[in-house]
Design an enzyme around this catalytic site. Structure first.
Site, PDB file in Angstrom:
ATOM      1  CE1 TYR A  93     -22.692  42.243 -47.005  1.00 55.32           C
ATOM      2  CE2 TYR A  93     -22.965  44.579 -46.580  1.00 55.32           C
ATOM      3  CZ  TYR A  93     -23.450  43.288 -46.530  1.00 55.32           C
ATOM      4  OH  TYR A  93     -24.695  43.048 -46.008  1.00 55.32           O
ATOM      5  CB  SER A 115     -26.591  45.680 -47.706  1.00 51.85           C
ATOM      6  OG  SER A 115     -26.101  46.516 -46.675  1.00 51.85           O
TER       7      SER A 115
HETATM    8  N1  LIG Z   1     -27.923  41.862 -40.380  1.00 49.59           N
HETATM    9  C1  LIG Z   1     -27.813  43.034 -41.005  1.00 49.59           C
HETATM   10  O1  LIG Z   1     -27.697  44.090 -40.358  1.00 49.59           O
HETATM   11  C2  LIG Z   1     -27.842  43.097 -42.502  1.00 49.59           C
HETATM   12  C3  LIG Z   1     -27.887  44.369 -43.090  1.00 49.59           C
HETATM   13  C4  LIG Z   1     -27.929  44.464 -44.469  1.00 49.59           C
HETATM   14  C5  LIG Z   1     -27.937  43.322 -45.256  1.00 49.59           C
HETATM   15  N2  LIG Z   1     -27.872  42.086 -44.666  1.00 49.59           N
HETATM   16  C6  LIG Z   1     -27.875  40.926 -45.542  1.00 49.59           C
HETATM   17  O2  LIG Z   1     -28.867  40.013 -45.130  1.00 49.59           O
HETATM   18  C7  LIG Z   1     -28.441  38.686 -45.413  1.00 49.59           C
HETATM   19  C8  LIG Z   1     -28.511  37.840 -44.160  1.00 49.59           C
HETATM   20  O3  LIG Z   1     -27.705  38.448 -43.177  1.00 49.59           O
HETATM   21  P1  LIG Z   1     -27.768  38.013 -41.647  1.00 49.59           P
HETATM   22  O4  LIG Z   1     -27.321  39.182 -40.879  1.00 49.59           O
HETATM   23  O5  LIG Z   1     -29.049  37.352 -41.330  1.00 49.59           O
HETATM   24  O6  LIG Z   1     -26.565  36.942 -41.626  1.00 49.59           O
HETATM   25  P2  LIG Z   1     -26.297  35.673 -40.662  1.00 49.59           P
HETATM   26  O7  LIG Z   1     -24.819  35.531 -40.637  1.00 49.59           O
HETATM   27  O8  LIG Z   1     -27.031  35.795 -39.381  1.00 49.59           O
HETATM   28  O9  LIG Z   1     -26.919  34.469 -41.504  1.00 49.59           O
HETATM   29  C9  LIG Z   1     -26.452  34.198 -42.780  1.00 49.59           C
HETATM   30  C10 LIG Z   1     -26.674  32.735 -43.109  1.00 49.59           C
HETATM   31  O10 LIG Z   1     -26.186  32.498 -44.440  1.00 49.59           O
HETATM   32  C11 LIG Z   1     -25.416  31.311 -44.429  1.00 49.59           C
HETATM   33  N3  LIG Z   1     -24.444  31.347 -45.507  1.00 49.59           N
HETATM   34  C12 LIG Z   1     -23.327  32.100 -45.565  1.00 49.59           C
HETATM   35  N4  LIG Z   1     -22.656  31.854 -46.704  1.00 49.59           N
HETATM   36  C13 LIG Z   1     -23.366  30.919 -47.375  1.00 49.59           C
HETATM   37  C14 LIG Z   1     -23.177  30.246 -48.612  1.00 49.59           C
HETATM   38  N5  LIG Z   1     -22.100  30.478 -49.372  1.00 49.59           N
HETATM   39  N6  LIG Z   1     -24.107  29.353 -49.007  1.00 49.59           N
HETATM   40  C15 LIG Z   1     -25.182  29.097 -48.232  1.00 49.59           C
HETATM   41  N7  LIG Z   1     -25.408  29.690 -47.044  1.00 49.59           N
HETATM   42  C16 LIG Z   1     -24.505  30.597 -46.623  1.00 49.59           C
HETATM   43  C17 LIG Z   1     -24.793  31.256 -43.052  1.00 49.59           C
HETATM   44  O11 LIG Z   1     -24.399  29.936 -42.688  1.00 49.59           O
HETATM   45  C18 LIG Z   1     -25.912  31.822 -42.175  1.00 49.59           C
HETATM   46  O12 LIG Z   1     -26.760  30.796 -41.680  1.00 49.59           O
HETATM   47  C19 LIG Z   1     -27.040  38.798 -46.010  1.00 49.59           C
HETATM   48  O13 LIG Z   1     -27.109  38.791 -47.407  1.00 49.59           O
HETATM   49  C20 LIG Z   1     -26.573  40.153 -45.506  1.00 49.59           C
HETATM   50  O14 LIG Z   1     -25.595  40.722 -46.361  1.00 49.59           O
HETATM   51  C21 LIG Z   1     -27.832  41.955 -43.300  1.00 49.59           C
END
Ligand SMILES: NC(=O)c1ccc[n+]([C@@H]2O[C@H](COP(=O)([O-])OP(=O)(O)OC[C@H]3O[C@@H](n4cnc5c(N)ncnc54)[C@H](O)[C@@H]3O)[C@@H](O)[C@H]2O)c1
Length: 293
Positions: free
Chosen positions: A171, A158
């Protein structure tokens, strides 16, 4: 119990033909977009998510597009469950060629606070999912990749792992550590043709994030992207697919930002400039709206 979708169509050719991929957190958001992107290019995808029904829904979508996948309910912080995941993947398809460590925990403020106010349980849980979970999946994937002559791993980091913040301490620290874990893996197993890169998204508008961020916060975040639209899960999935593919055969150990330019400028200066001169894009009006938030 795993559920398998129907076989891929004969005429579907792509960069991942014959490859097996594990995507964690693939039940929603960015992970789901990655799973779909890989399957659309011929990869067989293990859709791993702590939410089993979300994983199954993703495999149903892949099946509807004639892709090939397997849904598994798993918490990636659990070592035994991760070992079982790779065992099932290998028995069902074959050894894993591609790994996307996407599952992540983020406790928006007020839970993941500044250092002195931080709840250690939040720190531990964040580290367990983001860092330990990523490490566990890598440790299970590497031996099979070595045996098969190589592989590619993408760790979902991130922008928060590249800059300080007033909160989200756990985080940010977990994502910064994932960047170094990626570099270490690239350094230690490059000789075995295993590539590992980290992807650092900025604001990506997933359904869950939309539900968590109020309009004022969304406007504030959008204001510091240089491109005039929100980031989408598909934007990140396209980058992940590139890094997993042979198109990126000489790229390893990198942290690649995909943030619409968020980290490319200094907000302090940009805000100062906005207050001095109107810009044709209407950002000054947005700045005024921001003041009212
Ligand atoms: N959306 C953003 O703006 C953003 C920005 C930077 C980084 N990220 C990173 O991208 C990744 C995905 O984010 P997102 O926004 O799509 O999240 P999201 O919440 O939409 O989806 C995350 C998925 O991971 C699953 N999950 C959570 N904990 C888990 C575990 N312990 N074991 C297995 N599955 C698990 C959840 O059930 C969910 O389906 C994350 O690592 C997040 O930190 C997202």
């Amino acid at each position: 119990m795993p559920t398998e979708t129907n076989a891929i169509q004969e005429d579907t050719m792509g960069r991942f033909e014959g490859k097996v991929a594990v995507v964690t957190g693939a039940g929603a958001g960015i992970g789901k977009a990655c799973a779909l992107a890989i399957a659309r290019e011929g990869g067989r995808v293990v859709v791993a998510d702590i939410d089993g029904s979300a994983a199954t829904a993703c495999t149903a979508q892949i099946a509807a597009e004639a892709g090939h996948s397997l849904a598994l309910a798993i918490d990636i912080a659990e070592a035994q469950a991760v070992a079982a995941l790779f065992d099932i993947a290998e028995r069902h398809f074959s050894a894993v060629d591609l790994l996307v460590n996407n599952a992540g925990a983020m406790h928006l403020t007020p839970r993941d606070r500044a250092i002195l106010d931080l709840d250690l349980a939040v720190w531990d849980q964040t580290m367990a999912t983001n860092l330990r979970g990523t490490l566990l999946c890598c440790r299970q994937a590497i031996p099979g990749m070595i045996a098969r002559g190589g592989g590619a791993i993408v760790n979902m980091s991130s922008c928060q792992g590249l800059s300080g913040d007033t909160a989200l301490t756990s985080y940010a620290a977990s994502k910064a550590a994932m960047n170094m874990l990626s570099a270490s893996l690239a350094t230690q197993y490059g000789h075995a043709q295993i590539r590992c890169n980290a992807v650092a998204p900025g604001l990506i508008m997933t359904e869950r994030l939309l539900a968590k961020l109020d309009e004022c916060m969304q406007r504030h975040l959008r204001r510091h992207q240089l491109l005039p639209r929100v980031g989408r899960p598909e934007d990140v999935a396209a980058l992940v697919a590139f890094l997993l593919s042979e198109d990126a055969a000489f790229i390893t150990g990198q942290v690649v930002c995909i943030d619409g330019g968020m980290l490319a400028h200094v907000p302090t200066y940009a805000d100062g400039g906005n207050s001095r001169a109107a810009r044709p894009s209407g950002e000054t009006a947005e700045a005024a709206a921001l003041q009212r938030c």
